[in-house]
Design a protein around this motif. Structure first.
Motif, PDB file in Angstrom:
ATOM      1  N   ASP A   1       2.519   1.541   3.343  1.00 49.90           N
ATOM      2  CA  ASP A   1       3.816   0.656   3.820  1.00 49.90           C
ATOM      3  C   ASP A   1       4.733   1.384   3.129  1.00 49.90           C
ATOM      4  O   ASP A   1       5.877   1.709   4.144  1.00 49.90           O
ATOM      5  N   GLN A   2       4.302   2.230   2.009  1.00 46.02           N
ATOM      6  CA  GLN A   2       5.571   3.851   1.874  1.00 46.02           C
ATOM      7  C   GLN A   2       4.902   4.578   1.760  1.00 46.02           C
ATOM      8  O   GLN A   2       3.225   4.708   0.811  1.00 46.02           O
ATOM      9  N   LEU A   3       5.931   5.697   1.018  1.00 46.28           N
ATOM     10  CA  LEU A   3       4.838   6.659   0.967  1.00 46.28           C
ATOM     11  C   LEU A   3       5.616   7.549  -0.605  1.00 46.28           C
ATOM     12  O   LEU A   3       7.338   7.730  -0.737  1.00 46.28           O
ATOM     13  N   VAL A   4       4.781   8.104  -1.448  1.00 44.96           N
ATOM     14  CA  VAL A   4       5.205   9.153  -2.365  1.00 44.96           C
ATOM     15  C   VAL A   4       4.759  10.713  -1.848  1.00 44.96           C
ATOM     16  O   VAL A   4       3.636  10.751  -1.331  1.00 44.96           O
TER      17      VAL A   4
ATOM     18  N   VAL B   1       0.710  -1.460   0.102  1.00 45.56           N
ATOM     19  CA  VAL B   1      -0.184   0.092   0.141  1.00 45.56           C
ATOM     20  C   VAL B   1       0.888   1.325   0.032  1.00 45.56           C
ATOM     21  O   VAL B   1       1.811   1.280   1.252  1.00 45.56           O
ATOM     22  N   THR B   2       0.875   1.976  -0.701  1.00 50.16           N
ATOM     23  CA  THR B   2       1.442   3.170  -1.547  1.00 50.16           C
ATOM     24  C   THR B   2       1.062   4.282  -1.324  1.00 50.16           C
ATOM     25  O   THR B   2      -0.248   4.470  -1.680  1.00 50.16           O
ATOM     26  N   GLY B   3       1.259   5.425  -0.086  1.00 46.98           N
ATOM     27  CA  GLY B   3       0.440   6.536   0.130  1.00 46.98           C
ATOM     28  C   GLY B   3       0.968   8.083  -0.976  1.00 46.98           C
ATOM     29  O   GLY B   3       2.354   7.885  -0.659  1.00 46.98           O
ATOM     30  N   PHE B   4       0.097   8.114  -1.051  1.00 45.31           N
ATOM     31  CA  PHE B   4       0.376   9.787  -1.948  1.00 45.31           C
ATOM     32  C   PHE B   4      -0.251  11.147  -1.235  1.00 45.31           C
ATOM     33  O   PHE B   4      -0.839  11.118  -0.962  1.00 45.31           O
TER      34      PHE B   4
END
Length: 310
Positions: free
Chosen positions: A195-198, A29-32
Motif C-alpha cells: 500500500d505504501q513504501l519506505v 502492507v508497507t514495502g521497505f
C-alpha cells in the motif's frame, strides 16, 4: 504499529542507519526498499531488538520489542530463514518455539497447514529447499498470531505459486488490521502487494508514501498524444505550461499538465486526436531513479567495461 524516531546505528566509523524516522500503521502492507547495504536489514534487526540503536528509538505496538512480555504474540519476524537447527524437523522447531511462549500445540498444526508444510513437517530442515525454508520462516513468524509482521525478502526462493501465496497472505493479514512491514528486491511484486513504501539509501530515507505517489514524485506522469496537427497542438499546450517532447513513433509526450487539460485544449481549438493516454512509470523505473546516487555496489555498463579494458 511500528514507530521509528531519529533511529541511528553506527558500527565504529561506519554509519549504517542515519537518523531515520517513519511510522508503519496497522491495516497496511508497507514495502521497505533500498539497494544492498542501504540499511534495511540493520533497521529490521533494531525493530526486533537484535541490534541496539546507537541513538533514537523504535517501538512496536507502543513499546520497545524487549519490553513485550510475550514478543511472539506481538511481533512475528522472518529475518533469516536459515536460522534453524538443521537436524530438527519443521514440526519440532515450531513446537519448541511454541513451548517457550505458552502457545498451544494446535497452533503449530495450524501454521504448518497454512504455509503448505504438511507433507514435509516431519522431515529434517537440513534437507529443505530454499523455498520450503522460507515457508518455515513464515510459519515461525505467524506462530504467535501477532499483530505485527516483519518479513525480510519473504518470497526469496519461492516459485510463482509461492510468490502469489505470500502476496495473498500479507494482503489478508493487513485486511485483518495487522501491521505488515516487508522488504523485497522484486519491484513488480512489491507494486502489486504494498500500500505504501519506505525507500532507504545509504542509511537515510529517500522517499515515503503511497506507492503511486512515490512513483509519480520520482518520475512524473506523461500524457501521450498522437495528432495530425502535432506542431499546432504542441504550441497550445506549451502555452498552458506543459513540457512537450516528440516520441520516436511520431507522437507527443506531454508533461506537467493533466490529461483533462490536454483533452480540453484539443476540443477548444478543434484539434483532432488519434490518441490521448496517461502513462505512468513502473515502480522499478521510479526505484532506479530514486536510488541512482545511493547504490553502494554498482557494476559497470558493458560500454564502460569495454572502454576501461582498452
Amino acid at each position: 504499529m511500528i514507530e521509528a524516531r531519529n533511529l541511528t546505528k553506527r558500527y565504529g566509523s561506519k554509519t549504517a542507519v542515519n537518523g531515520i524516522s517513519f511510522t508503519i500503521p496497522p491495516g497496511t502492507v508497507t514495502g521497505f526498499l533500498g539497494p544492498n547495504g542501504a540499511g534495511k536489514s540493520t533497521t529490521m534487526r533494531m525493530i526486533v531488538g537484535l541490534d541496539r540503536p546507537t541513538s533514537g528509538t523504535v517501538t512496536v505496538n507502543g513499546r520497545p520489542y524487549a519490553q513485550h512480555r510475550s514478543p511472539l504474540k506481538e511481533v512475528g519476524a522472518l529475518l533469516d530463514a536459515k536460522a534453524v537447527h538443521s537436524g530438527r524437523s519443521a514440526r519440532s522447531h515450531l513446537r519448541t518455539m511454541a513451548a517457550t511462549h505458552g502457545i498451544p500445540v494446535r497452533r503449530v498444526d495450524e501454521v504448518i497447514e497454512m504455509t503448505g508444510l504438511s507433507a514435509v513437517a516431519g522431515k529434517r530442515v537440513g534437507g529443505f529447499s530454499l523455498g520450503m525454508g522460507q515457508r518455515l520462516g513464515i510459519a515461525s513468524a505467524l506462530l504467535g498470531d501477532p499483530r505485527t509482521l516483519i518479513l525480510d525478502e519473504p518470497v526469496n526462493g519461492l516459485d510463482p505459486e509461492g510468490v502469489k501465496w505470500v502476496r495473498t497472505l500479507v494482503r489478508q493479514l493487513a485486511a485483518e488490521g495487522r501491521t505488515v512491514f516487508l522488504s523485497s528486491h522484486l519491484m513488480s511484486e512489491m507494486a502489486q502487494t504494498a500500500d505504501q513504501l519506505v525507500v532507504i539509501g545509504r542509511g537515510e530515507i529517500i522517499a515515503t508514501g503511497a506507492v503511486q505517489d512515490v512513483i509519480d514524485s520520482a518520475t512524473g506522469a506523461v500524457v501521450r498524444v498522437r495528432t495530425p496537427q502535432a506542431a499546432e497542438f504542441a504550441g497550445l499546450v506549451r502555452a498552458a505550461g506543459a513540457v512537450v517532447d516528440p516520441t520516436d513513433d511520431g507522437g507527443l509526450a506531454v508533461r506537467g499538465v493533466t490529461p483533462e487539460l490536454v483533452g480540453e485544449t484539443a476540443a477548444r481549438h478543434r484539434i483532432v486526436l488519434h490518441e490521448l493516454s496517461l502513462q505512468r512509470a513502473s515502480l522499478e523505473e521510479a526505484y532506479m531513479t530514486l536510488t541512482q546516487n545511493a547504490v553502494e555496489y554498482r557494476s559497470e555498463t558493458t560500454h564502460e567495461a569495454m572502454e576501461a579494458a582498452r
